[in-house]
Design a protein around this motif. Structure first.
Motif: not given
Length: 271
Positions: A131-135, A181-184, A238-240, A246-247
């Motif tokens: 979360e903190k170091q991603g591009p 990539t994005s989280r999704a 729900t998770f999708i 949510l981070k």
């Protein structure tokens, strides 16, 4: 015949946690120790009911599954731009499948609360780093944009999840974010990778341990499978929706709290 209520409890735990970055295997190991459901047969049961959760993904992602094998409607067939294909999935699952095949007997030795605690903590730290170091620039905002290089990076990250407690979805989503990539998109790719890798893992485990099963176990396994499927169907849907908002950090905090509770329990009571 084993108590059916144990099948229901483990099935619920599996369905709720399989696709959340909190480690379903770790939760099942901890739950199994709490309700005194341990041993070779328990480990086989935990692997088999994961098929119920995977079936839920097949139901929810059936169009994408058909598209991967070349079956799609005309509108999708001529859609411009990059396309996710079976090679992406193969690249993503191959590292962990090879490692699991050669280290299967050693991985089984890690199925204990103490190792789960370590996996929960280290996996949580890995998610926070992602979360903190991603591009800053997301190169693959959607599933279809994922490249072969990113698929390989996600597949390498998935190897970390062979340690129980680390979490397959946590490792792959974090790996995807570190790869751009994005989280999704990483979550979608994680769900699709889960289908072949979990079918392979469950089939292999059943083949090696079929001699442990008796006729009276059929109902027990069937109940766990069905409960896992129904709960996972609701959880994945729900998770999708949640994953885009949510981070991973929030899930990491939950993992730290759970690890702390388990450590306290081990100190005061022991398993």
């Amino acid at each position: 015949m084993l108590d059916l209520w144990k099948a229901v409890i483990i099935g619920i735990v599996e369905g709720l946690t399989e696709f959340l970055p909190v480690s379903s295997t770790g939760h099942m190991i901890l739950t199994g120790h709490l309700i005194d459901f341990k041993g070779d047969k328990a480990e086989t049961f935990e692997i088999v009911i994961q098929l119920g959760a995977i079936l839920a993904v097949v139901v929810l992602y059936w169009k994408r599954c058909l598209r991967l094998i070349g079956i799609e409607d005309a509108a999708e067939r001529y859609r411009p731009g990059p396309r996710l294909n079976l090679l992406h999935i193969l690249i993503g699952i191959l590292p962990a499948m090879l490692l699991a095949f050669f280290l299967h007997s050693y991985i089984k030795l890690l199925f204990m609360p103490e190792t789960v605690v370590l996996g929960l903590i280290i996996g949580g730290l890995f998610m926070i780093i992602a979360e903190k170091q991603g591009p800053s620039v997301i190169e693959a905002p959607t599933l279809e944009d994922i490249t072969y290089k990113q698929a390989l990076f996600i597949g390498a990250a998935q190897c970390l999840s062979l340690w129980p407690g680390f979490s397959r979805s946590g490792a792959t989503i974090a790996g995807g974010m570190l790869a751009g990539t994005s989280r999704a998109a990483a979550a979608d790719f994680t769900f699709l990778m889960a289908i072949p890798i979990m079918f392979a893992a469950s089939g292999y485990d059943l083949f090696k341990n079929y001699h442990l099963l008796a006729g009276g176990d059929v109902l027990f396994f069937a109940v766990g499978f069905l409960v896992s499927f129904v709960v996972a169907l609701l959880a994945v849907a729900t998770f999708i929706k949640l994953v885009a908002r949510l981070k991973l950090t929030y899930f990491a905090y939950y993992r730290f709290v759970l690890a702390g509770i388990v450590i306290l329990y081990l100190i005061l009571v022991g398993f």
